[in-house]
Design a protein around this motif. Structure first.
Motif, PDB file in Angstrom:
ATOM      1  N   THR A 126      14.262  18.598  26.770  1.00 52.71           N
ATOM      2  CA  THR A 126      13.251  17.691  26.238  1.00 52.71           C
ATOM      3  C   THR A 126      13.781  16.880  25.063  1.00 52.71           C
ATOM      4  O   THR A 126      13.676  15.649  25.028  1.00 52.71           O
ATOM      5  CB  THR A 126      12.011  18.497  25.814  1.00 52.71           C
ATOM      6  N   VAL A 127      14.360  17.561  24.096  1.00 54.23           N
ATOM      7  CA  VAL A 127      14.843  16.872  22.896  1.00 54.23           C
ATOM      8  C   VAL A 127      16.008  15.938  23.241  1.00 54.23           C
ATOM      9  O   VAL A 127      16.065  14.800  22.754  1.00 54.23           O
ATOM     10  CB  VAL A 127      15.255  17.887  21.815  1.00 54.23           C
ATOM     11  N   PHE A 128      16.932  16.384  24.082  1.00 49.70           N
ATOM     12  CA  PHE A 128      18.045  15.522  24.473  1.00 49.70           C
ATOM     13  C   PHE A 128      17.517  14.269  25.173  1.00 49.70           C
ATOM     14  O   PHE A 128      17.996  13.154  24.940  1.00 49.70           O
ATOM     15  CB  PHE A 128      19.004  16.257  25.414  1.00 49.70           C
ATOM     16  N   THR A 129      16.531  14.448  26.058  1.00 49.57           N
ATOM     17  CA  THR A 129      15.971  13.312  26.794  1.00 49.57           C
ATOM     18  C   THR A 129      15.299  12.316  25.855  1.00 49.57           C
ATOM     19  O   THR A 129      15.516  11.103  25.951  1.00 49.57           O
ATOM     20  CB  THR A 129      14.965  13.810  27.848  1.00 49.57           C
ATOM     21  N   VAL A 134      14.693   7.322  23.551  1.00 49.93           N
ATOM     22  CA  VAL A 134      13.918   6.646  22.511  1.00 49.93           C
ATOM     23  C   VAL A 134      14.818   6.103  21.411  1.00 49.93           C
ATOM     24  O   VAL A 134      14.683   4.947  20.991  1.00 49.93           O
ATOM     25  CB  VAL A 134      12.859   7.599  21.914  1.00 49.93           C
ATOM     26  N   PHE A 135      15.777   6.909  20.962  1.00 47.36           N
ATOM     27  CA  PHE A 135      16.558   6.536  19.791  1.00 47.36           C
ATOM     28  C   PHE A 135      17.894   5.859  20.120  1.00 47.36           C
ATOM     29  O   PHE A 135      18.390   5.075  19.312  1.00 47.36           O
ATOM     30  CB  PHE A 135      16.793   7.761  18.900  1.00 47.36           C
ATOM     31  N   GLU A 136      18.475   6.163  21.267  1.00 42.99           N
ATOM     32  CA  GLU A 136      19.719   5.496  21.645  1.00 42.99           C
ATOM     33  C   GLU A 136      19.431   4.299  22.551  1.00 42.99           C
ATOM     34  O   GLU A 136      19.676   3.163  22.157  1.00 42.99           O
ATOM     35  CB  GLU A 136      20.679   6.500  22.292  1.00 42.99           C
ATOM     36  N   HIS A 137      18.902   4.506  23.738  1.00 43.87           N
ATOM     37  CA  HIS A 137      18.630   3.378  24.624  1.00 43.87           C
ATOM     38  C   HIS A 137      17.518   2.480  24.087  1.00 43.87           C
ATOM     39  O   HIS A 137      17.605   1.254  24.159  1.00 43.87           O
ATOM     40  CB  HIS A 137      18.276   3.876  26.027  1.00 43.87           C
ATOM     41  N   THR A 152       0.739  14.460  26.408  1.00 46.74           N
ATOM     42  CA  THR A 152       0.633  15.912  26.270  1.00 46.74           C
ATOM     43  C   THR A 152       1.628  16.669  27.144  1.00 46.74           C
ATOM     44  O   THR A 152       1.591  17.894  27.209  1.00 46.74           O
ATOM     45  CB  THR A 152      -0.799  16.391  26.600  1.00 46.74           C
ATOM     46  N   SER A 153       2.531  15.953  27.798  1.00 43.55           N
ATOM     47  CA  SER A 153       3.617  16.613  28.534  1.00 43.55           C
ATOM     48  C   SER A 153       4.626  17.181  27.541  1.00 43.55           C
ATOM     49  O   SER A 153       4.549  16.929  26.332  1.00 43.55           O
ATOM     50  CB  SER A 153       4.316  15.611  29.446  1.00 43.55           C
ATOM     51  N   GLY A 154       5.581  17.937  28.041  1.00 48.20           N
ATOM     52  CA  GLY A 154       6.641  18.428  27.166  1.00 48.20           C
ATOM     53  C   GLY A 154       7.377  17.294  26.489  1.00 48.20           C
ATOM     54  O   GLY A 154       7.654  17.332  25.278  1.00 48.20           O
ATOM     55  N   ILE A 155       7.708  16.250  27.258  1.00 49.70           N
ATOM     56  CA  ILE A 155       8.370  15.075  26.691  1.00 49.70           C
ATOM     57  C   ILE A 155       7.451  14.389  25.690  1.00 49.70           C
ATOM     58  O   ILE A 155       7.855  14.008  24.585  1.00 49.70           O
ATOM     59  CB  ILE A 155       8.762  14.088  27.800  1.00 49.70           C
ATOM     60  N   GLY A 156       6.195  14.209  26.057  1.00 47.64           N
ATOM     61  CA  GLY A 156       5.267  13.487  25.210  1.00 47.64           C
ATOM     62  C   GLY A 156       5.028  14.154  23.876  1.00 47.64           C
ATOM     63  O   GLY A 156       5.080  13.500  22.819  1.00 47.64           O
ATOM     64  N   THR A 157       4.752  15.456  23.880  1.00 51.47           N
ATOM     65  CA  THR A 157       4.486  16.158  22.619  1.00 51.47           C
ATOM     66  C   THR A 157       5.706  16.126  21.706  1.00 51.47           C
ATOM     67  O   THR A 157       5.579  16.046  20.479  1.00 51.47           O
ATOM     68  CB  THR A 157       4.065  17.615  22.873  1.00 51.47           C
ATOM     69  N   THR A 158       6.890  16.168  22.306  1.00 52.24           N
ATOM     70  CA  THR A 158       8.124  16.112  21.520  1.00 52.24           C
ATOM     71  C   THR A 158       8.385  14.712  20.996  1.00 52.24           C
ATOM     72  O   THR A 158       8.773  14.528  19.835  1.00 52.24           O
ATOM     73  CB  THR A 158       9.311  16.588  22.382  1.00 52.24           C
ATOM     74  N   ALA A 159       8.169  13.704  21.845  1.00 51.49           N
ATOM     75  CA  ALA A 159       8.439  12.324  21.442  1.00 51.49           C
ATOM     76  C   ALA A 159       7.526  11.888  20.303  1.00 51.49           C
ATOM     77  O   ALA A 159       7.962  11.164  19.394  1.00 51.49           O
ATOM     78  CB  ALA A 159       8.283  11.386  22.637  1.00 51.49           C
TER      79      ALA A 159
END
Length: 326
Positions: A126-129, A134-137, A152-159
């Protein structure tokens, strides 16, 4: 626990989780030079696992067929910076749905102090994605605005948390008022119920956005583009609602918009190692400071991987679904 044999989850056939995912006895994988062997205590369950279970998204060459792109546990056989007994979480090419897994030593990171194995297992994929997209591309910077879907997905809550830690403003969409409120609780400045509101109009009225992180695709594209500021970036990481879009070239030119996207799993080992080092340098201090905290929705025993997939597919989760391996 024998170091010769372990429990792992096999894909036996059929596309539904109950038919496809079965616990079996399998040989413990043996690390090659530069790899570590991890006693898996917890493993993250991710959408790409479902895609692979359904016969798509095959593992890269040399990776195991067993599902599981991230795990946390103790090092059994060390390499590089790691020694036996170290607590690590790791990005995997596959193999996380098992009691033991191997990975390139450079793709493992120390479990941040205070986090459980279950929390740490939900970090790497999740964090790598999020960091890469978000921060590189997407090149999100402090003071800019991020629009993200699937809040509220794993990606969403982390982002949401990572963008706020970086000093950005966040507009997040979710389906349903309760999920929108969860996004707001996690730090979103504006949370939109996409089932009841036109997110494109709301985001545009709020001043527009610099970066869009989109895992939906399909007809979201037109609204993303209208909400985008001049020079903005739309980054795709999935296409849950459709993989084809119509691109109005003149509008792209007017906005000087960039449309990009990426996958994580096929990247080569050196690129993943570079990304791991950047994540440890930039994101791990955010976790240590309490600015980013893994959101674990529910845990399932390893043998109940089929139930974990069914829960993820139901769409009711908030954050990560985790398997525990004792």
């Amino acid at each position: 626990m024998s170091l010769n044999e372990m429990t792992a989850i096999a894909i036996e056939g059929g596309k539904g989780p109950a038919a496809a995912l079965k616990p079996v006895r399998a040989p413990v994988p043996q690390p090659n030079a530069g790899e570590i062997l991890i006693r898996v205590r917890a493993a993250g369950v991710n959408r790409p696992d479902i895609v692979q279970r359904n016969g798509f998204y095959p593992p890269p060459p040399g990776a195991p067929d067993t599902l599981g792109l991230e795990a946390a546990g103790e090092v059994v056989a060390g390499a590089g910076r790691w020694k036996a007994g170290d607590r690590v979480c790791a990005l995997l090419g596959g193999g996380g749905y098992a009691e033991y897994a191997v990975c390139d030593a450079r793709h493992a990171l120390p479990i941040p102090e205070g986090l459980s194995f279950e929390e740490a297992a939900g970090l790497p994929e999740t964090v790598f994605t999020v960091f890469a997209n978000v921060f590189e591309h997407g090149a999100l910077k402090s003071g800019e605005t991020l629009l993200l879907h699937g809040a509220t997905s794993g990606i969403g809550t982390t982002a949401i948390q990572m963008a706020k830690a970086a000093g950005a403003r966040v507009i997040a969409t979710a389906r349903g008022a309760a999920k929108a409120e969860t996004a707001r609780r996690l730090g979103a400045d504006i949370a939109i119920d996409a089932a009841a509101e036109d997110f494109g109009a709301v985001a545009k009225a709020a001043g527009g956005v610099d970066v869009v992180l989109d895992m939906v695709g399909g007809d979201y594209f037109a609204k993303n583009l209208e909400a985008l500021k001049t020079g903005g970036r739309i980054v795709y990481i999935a296409s849950l609602a459709g993989a084809e879009i119509t691109v109005p070239i003149f509008r792209i030119m007017q906005k000087r918009a960039v449309i990009t996207g990426s996958t994580l799993r096929p990247r080569d080992a050196d690129e993943k190692a570079r990304l791991a080092a950047e994540v440890e340098r930039i994101v791990w201090p955010w976790i240590a400071a309490g600015k980013v905290k893994p959101q674990v929705d529910r845990t399932f025993p390893l043998a109940e991987a089929a139930a974990a997939h069914a829960h993820l597919e139901s769409g009711g989760h908030v954050g990560k679904v985790i398997l525990t391996a004792g």
